[in-house]
Design a protein around this motif. Sequence first.
Motif, PDB file in Angstrom:
ATOM      1  N   ALA A 286       0.831  -1.208   0.000  1.00  0.00           N
ATOM      2  CA  ALA A 286       0.000   0.000   0.000  1.00  0.00           C
ATOM      3  C   ALA A 286       0.864   1.257   0.000  1.00  0.00           C
ATOM      4  O   ALA A 286       0.571   2.231  -0.717  1.00  0.00           O
ATOM      5  CB  ALA A 286      -0.923  -0.010   1.211  1.00  0.00           C
ATOM      6  N   ARG A 287       1.934   1.246   0.777  1.00  0.00           N
ATOM      7  CA  ARG A 287       2.807   2.423   0.821  1.00  0.00           C
ATOM      8  C   ARG A 287       3.524   2.631  -0.507  1.00  0.00           C
ATOM      9  O   ARG A 287       3.739   3.784  -0.938  1.00  0.00           O
ATOM     10  CB  ARG A 287       3.807   2.291   1.979  1.00  0.00           C
ATOM     11  N   PHE A 294      -2.944  -0.347   4.174  1.00  0.00           N
ATOM     12  CA  PHE A 294      -3.583  -1.240   3.214  1.00  0.00           C
ATOM     13  C   PHE A 294      -5.089  -1.034   3.201  1.00  0.00           C
ATOM     14  O   PHE A 294      -5.724  -1.181   2.151  1.00  0.00           O
ATOM     15  CB  PHE A 294      -3.264  -2.700   3.549  1.00  0.00           C
ATOM     16  N   ALA A 295      -5.685  -0.700   4.336  1.00  0.00           N
ATOM     17  CA  ALA A 295      -7.124  -0.452   4.368  1.00  0.00           C
ATOM     18  C   ALA A 295      -7.490   0.698   3.428  1.00  0.00           C
ATOM     19  O   ALA A 295      -8.475   0.612   2.688  1.00  0.00           O
ATOM     20  CB  ALA A 295      -7.580  -0.147   5.788  1.00  0.00           C
ATOM     21  N   GLU A 296      -6.715   1.775   3.448  1.00  0.00           N
ATOM     22  CA  GLU A 296      -6.984   2.906   2.551  1.00  0.00           C
ATOM     23  C   GLU A 296      -6.868   2.475   1.093  1.00  0.00           C
ATOM     24  O   GLU A 296      -7.709   2.826   0.258  1.00  0.00           O
ATOM     25  CB  GLU A 296      -6.025   4.055   2.837  1.00  0.00           C
ATOM     26  N   PHE A 297      -5.828   1.717   0.784  1.00  0.00           N
ATOM     27  CA  PHE A 297      -5.645   1.239  -0.587  1.00  0.00           C
ATOM     28  C   PHE A 297      -6.783   0.326  -1.010  1.00  0.00           C
ATOM     29  O   PHE A 297      -7.382   0.482  -2.078  1.00  0.00           O
ATOM     30  CB  PHE A 297      -4.315   0.492  -0.707  1.00  0.00           C
ATOM     31  N   LEU A 574      -6.417  -4.021  12.026  1.00  0.00           N
ATOM     32  CA  LEU A 574      -5.211  -4.741  11.591  1.00  0.00           C
ATOM     33  C   LEU A 574      -4.639  -4.132  10.321  1.00  0.00           C
ATOM     34  O   LEU A 574      -3.433  -3.898  10.207  1.00  0.00           O
ATOM     35  CB  LEU A 574      -5.567  -6.208  11.361  1.00  0.00           C
ATOM     36  N   TYR A 575      -5.493  -3.843   9.358  1.00  0.00           N
ATOM     37  CA  TYR A 575      -5.015  -3.350   8.067  1.00  0.00           C
ATOM     38  C   TYR A 575      -4.985  -1.834   7.980  1.00  0.00           C
ATOM     39  O   TYR A 575      -4.565  -1.273   6.965  1.00  0.00           O
ATOM     40  CB  TYR A 575      -5.858  -3.943   6.941  1.00  0.00           C
ATOM     41  N   SER A 576      -5.432  -1.167   9.038  1.00  0.00           N
ATOM     42  CA  SER A 576      -5.295   0.291   9.092  1.00  0.00           C
ATOM     43  C   SER A 576      -4.007   0.700   9.783  1.00  0.00           C
ATOM     44  O   SER A 576      -3.622   1.868   9.739  1.00  0.00           O
ATOM     45  CB  SER A 576      -6.483   0.915   9.839  1.00  0.00           C
ATOM     46  N   ALA A 577      -3.356  -0.252  10.440  1.00  0.00           N
ATOM     47  CA  ALA A 577      -2.125   0.044  11.166  1.00  0.00           C
ATOM     48  C   ALA A 577      -1.059   0.550  10.187  1.00  0.00           C
ATOM     49  O   ALA A 577      -0.856  -0.031   9.127  1.00  0.00           O
ATOM     50  CB  ALA A 577      -1.632  -1.205  11.883  1.00  0.00           C
ATOM     51  N   GLU A 578      -0.401   1.634  10.557  1.00  0.00           N
ATOM     52  CA  GLU A 578       0.615   2.224   9.688  1.00  0.00           C
ATOM     53  C   GLU A 578       2.023   1.809  10.101  1.00  0.00           C
ATOM     54  O   GLU A 578       3.004   2.269   9.533  1.00  0.00           O
ATOM     55  CB  GLU A 578       0.469   3.754   9.693  1.00  0.00           C
ATOM     56  N   THR A 579       2.124   0.924  11.095  1.00  0.00           N
ATOM     57  CA  THR A 579       3.430   0.423  11.517  1.00  0.00           C
ATOM     58  C   THR A 579       3.946  -0.592  10.508  1.00  0.00           C
ATOM     59  O   THR A 579       3.181  -1.199   9.754  1.00  0.00           O
ATOM     60  CB  THR A 579       3.336  -0.257  12.896  1.00  0.00           C
ATOM     61  N   ALA A 580       5.248  -0.780  10.489  1.00  0.00           N
ATOM     62  CA  ALA A 580       5.859  -1.680   9.513  1.00  0.00           C
ATOM     63  C   ALA A 580       5.520  -3.134   9.801  1.00  0.00           C
ATOM     64  O   ALA A 580       5.427  -3.945   8.880  1.00  0.00           O
ATOM     65  CB  ALA A 580       7.377  -1.494   9.508  1.00  0.00           C
TER      66      ALA A 580
END
Length: 692
Positions: A286-287, A294-297, A574-580
Amino acid sequence: MIAKRKAAPKPRSKPSINPLMAKWNGPFAMPPFAKIEARHFKPALDAAFREHKAEIEKIAKNPAKPTFANTIVAFEKSGWQLSRVASVFWNLEGSDSTPEFQEIAREMAPRFAAHETQILLDKRLFKRIDDLNERRNALKLSEEDLRVLERHHLEFVRAGARLSAADKSRVKEINARLATLVTQFMQNVLKDEQSWRLVLDGENDLAGLPDTLKESAERAAADAGFPGKAMITLARSSVEGFLTYSSRRDLREQAFNAWTRRGAHAGETDNRQIVAEAVALRGEYARLMGFASFAEFSLQDTMAKTPGRVDELLRAVWEKAVVRAGEERDALTAEAVSSGDNSEIMPWDWRYYSERVRKAKYDFDESKLQPYLELDQMIRAAFDTASRLFGLKFQERKDLPRYHPEVRVWEVLDKKGAHVGIFMGDYFARPTKRSGAWMSAFRAQHKLGKGQSPIIVNVLNFAKGGEGEPALLSFDDARTLFHEFGHGLHGLLSNVTYPSISGTSVSRDFVELPSQLYEHWLSTAEVLEKHALHYKTGKPMPKVLRQRLAAARNFNQGFATVEYTSSALVDMALYSAETASIADVEGFERVALAQIDMPKEIVMRHRLPHFMHIMSGYAAGYYSYLWSEVMDADAFAAFEETGNVFHPGTAKKLHEFIYSAGNRRDPHAAYVAFRGRPPKIDGLLKKRGLAA
């Protein structure tokens, strides 16, 4: 002297013909299942990959100016052989997953991913599609053609067609690794399900179980080599029935823990690190595509569009559901105390005491429904509903090929007697079948060239009846049958030109509308009066029992909604987390649930180590069942408002704009074309009994 006669040459043995690579000359060009063996797939897939690559190469290097015909239509026609073989393989791998199939799947999953990625990152092919997209308004395309062009262009862009060479290389690595991880995840869940069983010996172990569940458990034990005993497995119809009726609290706890710990055992089937790695890879992807998560994508190409809109829906339902679940817990506690059990209500107690409360409150024992919900009758009910809505006829064809002796096959005809497609039903649980229920296609409908009619399959996991007895369903089982058949109709009734927009190839938060909507008809008096017949006497379900069923419809909906919505909220977290990366998946789950004040007496419907939806096609998408439920409740209200749940005019619009339309138009526009307005949430809250 007599000359020696030369020995006659030995006849050469003819090389065996791979049935997957030969022409399928049988009825309706169905796969020749009886001839297909696991060993046939690797060479057939190798050849199909080569053929498709050559077809793509021809399109990509075509010196002629891009046209819709030489680029989009050519692209739609390519890969026919690969699609044909792959559909057979993946369907068999899910429904009859032998070790041989599992080995092939582990090898082939990354190859499929690499093959698709190579095509979608081909800069020559994208240049042609991008050129057409730029000129789309001048091409004088039909509405359907324009939709297909725009969908292909978006597909390439979202796959990374505009990325740098270095980023494209990383995308290839990510996709290949994800394919491997998802395959391993699914196989691990299946292995955990196969390896656990609860053998029941004697009446004490069977305490509380209704006769129908006892008989199916005895049949399962006999099949597993435990004659004279009974056995509970992790097939949902088996374990949930046991949790609902068994009065043995210790055994309920064992079964519940086995069910909820799938994929979370140390050793070769441990899925916790697999989840963590998959989430990290999707976040990285996603990034690369310019999104924060990934949620945004993922949500960009859905009806919901943003995590914020999903959160708004989920929170609105969650708040009401938690309040209702609290009221339900208090009632369960009172019931437990009145029966002499002062123990705190635990997750393995909920279904048991809930059934007792329901029986007391509504004089309704769900096990009393089962004699009226015989499998064959429920199949007839689903077919008859389709006949009354869409004019379809179903003729069972015992002469047609099938991949397992238990599979049943029907030819589907329209009201004029013309062939529509083939429907296959695979209804019973078996050790080599993935758990759950799903619809799939051995062949999707389209009208390109000579076109092709669909071959659709529903796969379920019902418990077989006892020796010489039919399979009797719970009401939830019957609803699942209607749900999957709704998906099946979405594939069978498809009437589009292009394979890429056929049937269920629609937005993820729209695809559940046809299936969830179809469930509504099961509960109607028109269907129950005609088809809910006692399997021994043939008498219809008594009116008083139907009335109690209707009265209890919203009973325990706080629990059901919390169980589902918590899973959707954790998926989004889970998929909104922006951590690596997420080091501890179960720790993440605990924190996410604590943040929403999850009732301790309820667990997620799908815990992360076995949450198959969000490891495959529903990553950051489990909310879509609820999103679609807003539409299905509103859509069924369109029939109710006419006073006729089979209203011809409404059914005609439903067929035209929803069931037959595939992805010909934007899903929101499709719904508005059917309903005359956007959907309202009121119907959902009323359906779940959460409205004020």
